[in-house]
Scaffold this active site. Sequence first.
Site, PDB file in Angstrom:
ATOM      1  N   THR A  35       4.408   0.447  20.283  1.00 50.36           N
ATOM      2  CA  THR A  35       5.587   1.319  20.318  1.00 50.36           C
ATOM      3  C   THR A  35       5.302   2.827  19.733  1.00 50.36           C
ATOM      4  O   THR A  35       4.326   3.224  18.832  1.00 50.36           O
ATOM      5  CB  THR A  35       6.299   0.946  18.720  1.00 50.36           C
TER       6      THR A  35
ATOM      7  N   ASP B 289     -10.018   4.005   2.212  1.00 48.76           N
ATOM      8  CA  ASP B 289     -10.148   3.468   3.396  1.00 48.76           C
ATOM      9  C   ASP B 289     -10.762   4.353   4.576  1.00 48.76           C
ATOM     10  O   ASP B 289     -11.576   3.624   5.108  1.00 48.76           O
ATOM     11  CB  ASP B 289      -8.812   2.936   4.031  1.00 48.76           C
TER      12      ASP B 289
ATOM     13  N   LYS C 179       0.672  -1.298  -0.044  1.00 52.12           N
ATOM     14  CA  LYS C 179      -0.050   0.149   0.150  1.00 52.12           C
ATOM     15  C   LYS C 179       0.867   1.369  -0.192  1.00 52.12           C
ATOM     16  O   LYS C 179       0.414   2.334  -0.378  1.00 52.12           O
ATOM     17  CB  LYS C 179      -1.065  -0.066   1.391  1.00 52.12           C
TER      18      LYS C 179
END
Length: 278
Positions: A160, A108, A71
């Site tokens: 993270t 999206d 992507k």
Amino acid sequence: MTDHPRIPLAGVIGSPIAHSRSPRLHAYWLQKYGLAGHYVPIDVSQTDLREVLLALPKMGFVGCNVTIPHKETVLKLADIVTDRASLIGAANTLIFRKDGKIHADNTDGFGFIANLRQNAPDWKPAAGPAAVFGAGGAARAVVASLIEVGVPEIRVTNRTRPRAESLRAEFGAKVVVCDWVQAGNMLDDAVTVVNTTSLGMVGKPEFLVPLDGLMSSAVVTDLVYTPLRTRFLETAASMGCTTVDGLGMLLHQAAPGFERWFGKRPEVDQATRDAVLG
């Protein structure tokens, strides 16, 4: 000699790709609307991606969807990139234009918002903060679309922390970064709660962030759709929240591409869901 029109082809490029529900979805729509066309899964390695993208239009492909791990890479290979694909830093929909140019878009965020509006019609995004778990590609699309519909503050947490910090750096002051160990605290007064991580997915670790801070008036959605009802959604539902599963986002993000490739805007309804779930 008669000139036979080419049957339009489309597909989804990724690796692995055999698990994708997209071929079933597009096949259902093609059949439903009586359109000529085919949509196929295409497993392509990173090293072959450029070569494949250049070859597909010559084979009759009018476009394709793009999924993990391509992507981000396709943005560098496209000739035209929409503003939203550029902002998100990823594309999921390619259009092969007649002039030979590759047009890259990202639907999206559109799919995410359309799914919430359809399945939580009382959702008021501007009414309060959103809490977003995860800071990967899907989270980027979600954050961009939440800003667009007027969410005043978006709290982001990631296992993270630097990935979450990079979202703040790119999307600005509306994004507030929270430590993963304190993630439960993000839920206070949040009207929209989103899991963009793979936690809770079949074969992945469970989603273990405590949800006792959820307001019963919150709209809670999980981008995972295998299983359809994750433990995250079950817990939220048991607390009185409106819950929206992730399958609708998959269906809605596919509609703009289908329209561009095959010339018909498809409807996302219960029959579509049933067809994809098989």
